[in-house]
Scaffold this active site. Structure first.
Site, PDB file in Angstrom:
ATOM      1  N   GLY A 132     -11.542 -63.927  20.780  1.00  0.00           N
ATOM      2  CA  GLY A 132     -11.374 -62.684  21.550  1.00  0.00           C
ATOM      3  C   GLY A 132     -12.713 -62.023  21.821  1.00  0.00           C
ATOM      4  O   GLY A 132     -13.003 -61.590  22.954  1.00  0.00           O
ATOM      5  N   SER A 133     -13.560 -61.969  20.801  1.00  0.00           N
ATOM      6  CA  SER A 133     -14.883 -61.340  20.957  1.00  0.00           C
ATOM      7  C   SER A 133     -15.748 -62.139  21.933  1.00  0.00           C
ATOM      8  O   SER A 133     -16.520 -61.563  22.705  1.00  0.00           O
ATOM      9  CB  SER A 133     -15.605 -61.272  19.606  1.00  0.00           C
ATOM     10  N   GLY A 192     -11.477 -59.633  13.315  1.00  0.00           N
ATOM     11  CA  GLY A 192     -11.225 -59.510  11.877  1.00  0.00           C
ATOM     12  C   GLY A 192     -12.483 -59.833  11.087  1.00  0.00           C
ATOM     13  O   GLY A 192     -13.296 -60.642  11.521  1.00  0.00           O
ATOM     14  N   ASP A 201     -10.040 -68.973  10.507  1.00  0.00           N
ATOM     15  CA  ASP A 201      -8.955 -69.855  10.942  1.00  0.00           C
ATOM     16  C   ASP A 201      -9.437 -71.239  11.388  1.00  0.00           C
ATOM     17  O   ASP A 201      -8.624 -72.144  11.538  1.00  0.00           O
ATOM     18  CB  ASP A 201      -8.192 -69.209  12.111  1.00  0.00           C
ATOM     19  N   ARG A 237      10.734 -74.117 -10.594  1.00  0.00           N
ATOM     20  CA  ARG A 237      10.963 -73.356  -9.365  1.00  0.00           C
ATOM     21  C   ARG A 237      10.350 -74.002  -8.122  1.00  0.00           C
ATOM     22  O   ARG A 237       9.456 -74.836  -8.209  1.00  0.00           O
ATOM     23  CB  ARG A 237      10.339 -71.965  -9.502  1.00  0.00           C
ATOM     24  N   GLN A 249      -7.587 -63.716   1.569  1.00  0.00           N
ATOM     25  CA  GLN A 249      -8.327 -64.872   2.105  1.00  0.00           C
ATOM     26  C   GLN A 249      -9.578 -64.473   2.876  1.00  0.00           C
ATOM     27  O   GLN A 249     -10.415 -65.301   3.200  1.00  0.00           O
ATOM     28  CB  GLN A 249      -7.412 -65.685   3.037  1.00  0.00           C
ATOM     29  N   HIS A 263      -4.666 -60.881   3.230  1.00  0.00           N
ATOM     30  CA  HIS A 263      -6.083 -60.595   3.453  1.00  0.00           C
ATOM     31  C   HIS A 263      -6.978 -60.924   2.281  1.00  0.00           C
ATOM     32  O   HIS A 263      -8.206 -60.823   2.409  1.00  0.00           O
ATOM     33  CB  HIS A 263      -6.245 -59.132   3.885  1.00  0.00           C
ATOM     34  N   GLU A 266       1.030 -69.237   8.358  1.00  0.00           N
ATOM     35  CA  GLU A 266       1.739 -68.088   8.947  1.00  0.00           C
ATOM     36  C   GLU A 266       2.317 -68.419  10.327  1.00  0.00           C
ATOM     37  O   GLU A 266       3.295 -67.819  10.757  1.00  0.00           O
ATOM     38  CB  GLU A 266       0.802 -66.879   9.046  1.00  0.00           C
ATOM     39  N   GLY A 323      -4.289 -68.303   9.256  1.00  0.00           N
ATOM     40  CA  GLY A 323      -4.721 -69.398  10.128  1.00  0.00           C
ATOM     41  C   GLY A 323      -4.308 -69.217  11.575  1.00  0.00           C
ATOM     42  O   GLY A 323      -4.621 -70.033  12.434  1.00  0.00           O
TER      43      GLY A 323
HETATM   44  O1  F6P Z   1      -8.068 -64.407  12.643  1.00  0.00           O
HETATM   45  C1  F6P Z   1      -8.166 -64.065  11.314  1.00  0.00           C
HETATM   46  C2  F6P Z   1      -6.868 -63.539  10.773  1.00  0.00           C
HETATM   47  O2  F6P Z   1      -7.053 -63.252   9.402  1.00  0.00           O
HETATM   48  C3  F6P Z   1      -5.661 -64.446  10.979  1.00  0.00           C
HETATM   49  O3  F6P Z   1      -5.635 -65.531  10.088  1.00  0.00           O
HETATM   50  C4  F6P Z   1      -4.530 -63.463  10.835  1.00  0.00           C
HETATM   51  O4  F6P Z   1      -3.396 -63.882  11.556  1.00  0.00           O
HETATM   52  C5  F6P Z   1      -5.104 -62.209  11.444  1.00  0.00           C
HETATM   53  O5  F6P Z   1      -6.513 -62.333  11.425  1.00  0.00           O
HETATM   54  C6  F6P Z   1      -4.713 -60.947  10.727  1.00  0.00           C
HETATM   55  O6  F6P Z   1      -5.197 -59.872  11.455  1.00  0.00           O
HETATM   56  P1  F6P Z   1      -5.202 -58.361  10.918  1.00  0.00           P
HETATM   57  O7  F6P Z   1      -6.393 -58.218  10.020  1.00  0.00           O
HETATM   58  O8  F6P Z   1      -5.308 -57.548  12.141  1.00  0.00           O
HETATM   59  O9  F6P Z   1      -3.938 -58.152  10.156  1.00  0.00           O
END
Ligand code: F6P
Length: 364
Positions: A119-120, A11, A142, A177, A290, A288, A237, A185
């Site tokens: 992963g990379s 990402g 994250d 509210r 973030q 996104h 999340e 994360g």
């Molecule tokens: O690892 C970064 C991240 O933004 C995570 O916080 C999130 O769960 C995931 O990537 C979202 O991935 P994608 O961009 O594939 O929806």
């Protein structure tokens, strides 16, 4: 001329461009090095025709504050699992790593700098084991890599999440509210925890502490007197109720192997209503936002430090290693260490104690 290939994988993350720029600027001080970028992680090398770009000082001029990555990225597939369509319409994955390494040799690539998350860096280690002169640069909003104190992009994500809490506080207070803000994360609660403390949220639900909806409701009700009051909840999340699983959204993207998290805020809203919450509840998923836009100064500085260090590691031949920040130094660690352990929020850490100290409930 020697050539170093730069790839950005996984990402995107605020600060990627600042790393690329720093690599190029540091390399330009050496007379015999050229920097090239592969478009969309390794896809640029694997595709026919090859998609690469020369990264000279002109190409990287002024990109230190730009979000995204000028060489693009992907979190699908990769050299070890390249998706191919079968004749019956289904997909399978093939290993194209040998072919890619041959192609890199043909292109005169002497070293690779791979900027990416867990992963990379797993791919980096596998390529290193196949003889590739590779160096890793950690990247993730994250903050879930344990081999480095922190990564660039994280502070920007926390800042954006905090600003969202600040905004929701005023509307929550005006309407009496309950607001639930879902932040990213993955399996770590770093963004949520930091944003909850910085934004003054009353409840923070993170993956590391499974919540009890009754405890969450108790805290919510304690904030209302004759239906007047408000509550801000930050939920990661990856947060889960005791006995429950991750909230996920469907994902059928070819070559995407990660669990796609999403829906934790909505699930909590339903659980609270079911448990008897009488207050008006609204949910916001920050998503996104973030990851996009301008990196904060801290991330630009760290990214620049990582880029300079990565190129110096190329010069020193420190292949199979990853750049790491261990305050106050920028060091290198073996890739095997870098991918060994996930960086969860420790339950006894100062940050969790601080949150509890100011009355934030984790729903436990
Ligand atoms: O690892 C970064 C991240 O933004 C995570 O916080 C999130 O769960 C995931 O990537 C979202 O991935 P994608 O961009 O594939 O929806």
């Amino acid at each position: 001329m020697k050539r170093v290939l730069v790839v950005t994988g996984g990402g995107d993350c605020p600060g990627l461009n600042a790393v690329i720029r720093a690599i190029v600027k540091r390399a330009s001080k050496e007379k015999d090095w050229e920097v090239i970028g592969s478009i969309e992680a390794y896809n640029g090398i694997l595709r026919e025709p090859t998609e690469i770009m020369i990264l000279d000082e002109k190409a990287v001029s002024g990109i230190h504050f730009q979000g995204g990555t000028i060489i693009k990225t992907t979190n699908k597939g990769g050299p070890f699992a390249w998706p191919i369509k079968n004749s019956d319409g289904t997909w399978s994955a093939v290993d194209r790593s040998e072919e890619m390494l041959r192609k890199m040799q043909y292109l005169g690539i002497d070293a690779v700098i791979s900027i990416g998350g867990e992963g990379s860096q797993r791919i980096s280690q596998l390529l290193y084991e196949k003889g590739c002169n590779i160096i890793g640069v950690p990247k993730t909003i994250d903050n879930d890599l344990s081999a480095t104190d922190t990564t660039f992009g994280f502070q920007t994500a926390v800042q954006i999440a905090t600003e969202a809490v600040d905004k929701l506080v005023t509307t929550a207070a005006s309407h009496n509210r309950v607001f639930i803000l879902e932040v990213m994360g993955r399996y770590a609660g770093w963004i949520g925890l930091n944003a909850a403390i910085a934004g003054g949220a009353e409840i923070c639900l993170i993956p590391e502490i499974k919540y009890d909806v009754k405890k969450v409701l108790e805290k919510v009700e304690s904030r209302f007197v004759r239906d007047r009051g408000f509550v801000n909840i930050v939920i990661s999340e990856g947060a889960r109720p005791a006995g429950g699983d991750f909230a996920t959204t469907s994902n059928n993207t070819v070559g995407y192997n990660n669990l796609r998290l999403g829906g934790a805020a909505q699930r909590l809203a339903e659980e609270l209503t079911e448990a008897g919450c009488r207050q008006d509840i609204r949910t916001t998923v920050l998503g996104h936002l973030q990851r996009g836009g301008i990196p904060v100064a801290y991330d630009r500085v760290l990214a620049t430090q990582f880029g300079v260090k990565a190129f110096e590691m190329v010069l020193e031949g420190k292949f199979g290693e990853m750049v790491s920040y261990r305050h106050p130094d920028i060091i290198s660690v073996p890739l095997t260490v870098a991918i060994d352990q996930y960086n969860f929020v420790g339950l006894d850490t100062a940050l969790v104690k601080t949150a509890r100290g100011v009355g934030i409930s984790f729903g436990d």
